[in-house]
Design a protein around this motif. Structure first.
Motif, short mmCIF file in Angstrom:
data_model
loop_
_atom_site.label_atom_id
_atom_site.label_comp_id
_atom_site.label_asym_id
_atom_site.label_seq_id
_atom_site.Cartn_x
_atom_site.Cartn_y
_atom_site.Cartn_z
N GLU A 150 2.51 -0.87 -6.23
CA GLU A 150 1.27 -1.61 -5.67
C GLU A 150 0.62 -2.39 -6.80
O GLU A 150 0.25 -2.30 -7.76
N LEU A 151 0.46 -3.71 -6.37
CA LEU A 151 -0.03 -4.65 -7.10
C LEU A 151 -1.15 -5.09 -6.53
O LEU A 151 -1.57 -6.05 -5.65
N ASN A 152 -2.49 -4.60 -6.67
CA ASN A 152 -3.74 -4.81 -6.15
C ASN A 152 -4.87 -5.17 -7.24
O ASN A 152 -5.12 -4.91 -8.22
N GLY A 153 -5.45 -6.36 -6.65
CA GLY A 153 -6.69 -6.79 -7.23
C GLY A 153 -6.70 -7.98 -8.19
O GLY A 153 -5.55 -8.63 -8.02
N LYS B 207 18.05 1.32 -3.85
CA LYS B 207 18.38 0.35 -3.15
C LYS B 207 17.57 -1.03 -3.13
O LYS B 207 18.24 -1.96 -3.12
N ALA B 208 16.44 -0.78 -3.70
CA ALA B 208 15.67 -1.91 -3.77
C ALA B 208 14.35 -1.65 -4.46
O ALA B 208 13.70 -0.35 -4.44
N VAL B 209 13.46 -2.63 -5.06
CA VAL B 209 12.12 -2.29 -5.54
C VAL B 209 11.56 -3.42 -4.82
O VAL B 209 11.59 -4.56 -4.54
N ALA B 210 10.27 -2.79 -4.05
CA ALA B 210 9.40 -3.37 -3.00
C ALA B 210 7.95 -3.72 -3.88
O ALA B 210 7.50 -2.77 -4.49
N ILE C 246 4.38 3.60 -6.44
CA ILE C 246 3.81 3.72 -7.82
C ILE C 246 2.66 3.02 -7.99
O ILE C 246 2.70 1.69 -7.72
N SER C 247 1.40 3.53 -8.35
CA SER C 247 0.44 3.00 -8.33
C SER C 247 -0.18 3.00 -9.66
O SER C 247 -0.59 3.95 -10.48
N PRO C 248 -0.39 1.76 -10.51
CA PRO C 248 -0.63 1.87 -12.01
C PRO C 248 -2.19 2.44 -12.15
O PRO C 248 -3.04 2.31 -11.17
N ASP C 249 -2.26 3.06 -13.20
CA ASP C 249 -3.59 3.49 -13.69
C ASP C 249 -4.85 2.45 -13.30
O ASP C 249 -4.87 1.51 -13.97
N SER C 250 -5.86 2.95 -12.65
CA SER C 250 -6.85 1.86 -12.37
C SER C 250 -8.17 2.37 -12.96
O SER C 250 -9.13 1.55 -12.79
#
Length: 284
Positions: free
Chosen positions: A22-25, A56-59, A238-242
Motif C-alpha cells: 500500500e503506497l498511500n499519501g 506470483k506477483a507483487v501488486a 503490507i502497510s508501511p508504518d504510518s
C-alpha cells in the motif's frame, strides 16, 4: 511416503500468493512528524513483499498526489531492482489518484491499471511560494541577510523577485521535467500515444489514460487478481508504518514536552496545509 503426506488435509499444492504494498499519501518528508513516503520508510516493506517463495506477483496499491521527485524515483528503482532479482512481475493499481510523483510510483509496474474514475498523469513539475516584501515594509520590518555567494539567497520571499533567479529556477524545473518525460518513455515505450498534452501536466481519468497509453487497462485490484490467478489466490497486504514523531512524542502525556508540543504543532500545521494543497489539486 510422499503420497501419504499429500493426502493429509494440511498438505498440498500451495495457493498462488500476491503481495500487495500500500503506497498511500504524499511522497517525501514534511513537518515535524516527518510524514510522507520515503524509500527509507518503505525499504523493509518492499523487501518483505518480495520474500515469499511461492510468489506470483507483487501488486502496488497506489493513492498519491505526488511530492518529492527524488523519493519517487528512489522508490521506483528499488521496486524494479527487487522485481529483477526475484524474477517477479509487478502490477500497479492506481486508486483515487496516481499523479505526478504518484504516477512515477505506478511506472514501477510492468503493467498499470486504474479505476474508471481514477485521476492519472500530471507529468510536470511545479514550484510554489509566497512573496512578503510588501507586507514587511508596511509594518516597518527591515530584512537583513548576509551571504557568501551571490546566489545563496535566491528567491528570498522577503525580497522582490529577481528576473535572474526566476530564469535559473525555470531552467531547473525544465531539466526535472525532461527527466520525468524520459522516465515515462523508458517505462511505457511504444505504448504511449502521440498527444501534445501528454507531458503538459494535464490529468486524465482511467479510460482516457488507457487511450493515451499511460496505463494498460481499467481494473480493480482484488477482482483482477482473482481473474488472473484464480479465485483461491492469497493476498498478503503490507502497510508501511504510518506512525509519526508527533504521536510518539506526545503519546505519553509528559508535561515536560508541552513546549516542544507547541513547536511541533505549528510546524505540523503548516506541513498538513501543504499536503492538503496537493490533494486539493485533484478535487480530494
Amino acid at each position: 511416503m510422499s503420497n501419504i503426506w499429500r493426502a493429509l488435509p494440511f498438505v498440498g499444492e500451495a495457493k498462488p500468493l500476491v503481495s500487495v504494498i500500500e503506497l498511500n499519501g504524499v511522497i517525501g518528508e514534511a513537518g515535524a512528524g516527518r510524514k510522507g513516503m520515503t524509500l527509507k520508510k518503505l525499504e523493509k516493506s518492499l523487501e518483505t513483499a518480495f520474500k515469499p517463495n511461492n510468489l506470483k506477483a507483487v501488486a502496488l496499491a497506489i493513492n498519491s498526489p505526488g511530492g518529492s521527485p527524488v523519493q519517487s524515483r528512489l522508490i521506483l528503482r528499488a521496486i524494479r531492482r527487487l522485481a529483477k532479482e526475484n524474477e517477479v512481475p509487478v502490477l500497479a493499481f492506481i486508486e483515487d489518484v496516481g499523479a505526478s510523483g504518484g504516477y512515477i510510483l505506478a511506472l514501477a509496474g510492468d503493467e498499470i491499471f486504474a479505476d474508471d474514475s481514477s485521476i492519472v498523469g500530471s507529468i510536470g513539475v511545479i514550484s510554489g511560494g509566497f512573496g512578503f516584501h510588501d507586507a514587511i515594509s508596511r509594518i516597518g520590518v527591515e530584512r537583513r541577510v548576509y551571504t557568501a555567494g551571490e546566489n545563496k539567497s535566491m528567491l528570498d520571499p522577503f525580497k522582490p523577485e529577481d528576473p535572474e533567479d526566476i530564469d535559473r529556477l525555470e531552467r531547473i524545473l525544465s531539466e526535472l521535467h525532461d527527466q520525468f518525460i524520459g522516465l515515462v518513455k523508458e517505462r511505457r515505450g511504444d505504448k504511449l500515444k502521440e498527444d501534445k498534452d501528454l507531458f503538459s501536466g494535464a490529468i486524465w481519468t482511467g479510460p482516457q489514460a488507457v487511450e493515451n497509453g499511460l496505463i494498460d487497462d481499467t481494473a480493480q485490484l482484488g477482482e483482477y487478481l482473482r481473474t488472473r490467478f484464480g479465485k483461491d489466490v492469497k493476498v498478503k497486504r503490507i502497510s508501511p508504518d504510518s506512525g509519526s514523531l508527533l504521536k510518539r512524542l506526545l503519546s505519553g502525556g509528559d508535561a515536560n514536552v508541552s513546549g516542544l508540543s507547541s513547536l511541533i504543532d505549528a510546524e505540523e500545521l503548516i506541513a498538513a496545509g501543504e499536503r492538503r494543497a496537493l490533494w486539493a489539486r485533484y478535487g480530494l
